[in-house]
Design a protein around this motif. Sequence first.
Motif, short mmCIF file in Angstrom:
data_model
loop_
_atom_site.label_atom_id
_atom_site.label_comp_id
_atom_site.label_asym_id
_atom_site.label_seq_id
_atom_site.Cartn_x
_atom_site.Cartn_y
_atom_site.Cartn_z
N PHE A 142 0.16 4.72 -1.38
CA PHE A 142 -1.22 4.69 -1.85
C PHE A 142 -1.37 5.12 -3.32
O PHE A 142 -2.15 4.50 -4.06
CB PHE A 142 -2.14 5.51 -0.94
N PRO A 143 -0.67 6.14 -3.80
CA PRO A 143 -0.84 6.55 -5.20
C PRO A 143 -0.28 5.55 -6.23
O PRO A 143 -0.56 5.67 -7.42
CB PRO A 143 -0.07 7.87 -5.30
N ASN A 144 0.48 4.54 -5.79
CA ASN A 144 1.07 3.59 -6.73
C ASN A 144 0.01 2.87 -7.55
O ASN A 144 -1.11 2.69 -7.10
CB ASN A 144 1.90 2.53 -5.97
N ASP A 145 0.43 2.41 -8.73
CA ASP A 145 -0.45 1.52 -9.50
C ASP A 145 -0.25 0.11 -8.96
O ASP A 145 0.68 -0.16 -8.18
CB ASP A 145 -0.15 1.62 -11.00
N ALA A 146 -1.12 -0.80 -9.36
CA ALA A 146 -1.10 -2.17 -8.82
C ALA A 146 0.22 -2.89 -9.09
O ALA A 146 0.74 -3.59 -8.22
CB ALA A 146 -2.27 -2.97 -9.37
N ALA A 147 0.78 -2.73 -10.28
CA ALA A 147 2.03 -3.42 -10.62
C ALA A 147 3.20 -2.92 -9.76
O ALA A 147 4.00 -3.72 -9.27
CB ALA A 147 2.35 -3.25 -12.11
N THR A 148 3.28 -1.62 -9.58
CA THR A 148 4.34 -1.05 -8.74
C THR A 148 4.18 -1.53 -7.31
O THR A 148 5.15 -1.95 -6.67
CB THR A 148 4.30 0.49 -8.79
#
Length: 172
Positions: A142-148
Amino acid sequence: MTNESTAADTRALETLAAAPAAELRETLLEVCSSPRWAEAVAAARPWPDRTALLDANAAAMAALTAGDLADAMAGHARIGTPKAGDATSEREQAGIRGADTALLDDLHEANAAYEAKFGHVFLICATGRTAATMLASLRERFPNDAATEREIVRGELRKINDIRINRLLDGS
């Protein structure tokens, strides 16, 4: 691999590769709902062996745009809610069977938050995973950014496609 299983692979691959274009496209779209993925995998035929078909999956997945990934994800049910009557969805999410209501409620809430943040379903190769491990993975990602997250989804889709391709070749 035995000679018998090698011969069965060869027959299955030859049958798949010889299918008319429209029939092959439909078969491949059952594996992955991205039309661009299906086109790329079909363009790699004939596949001399199982590894070549799995490699075609990997190459096609690597080349998908964000829009193509959205097409691929559109074919997947929300984790914790397999598509009723869809044997593939139910088999792949078998790990949720028997999970208690509180865990399923937590999974539903986490899915909703994930979808609000990323704009698509949480996608994970659910085969062999329990509801608890899927929820833990969702919370971890969940904490990931969209690209990751998009690259993680690409890898998960590849795993799912590999499983589906192997089942297709094994005739199950």
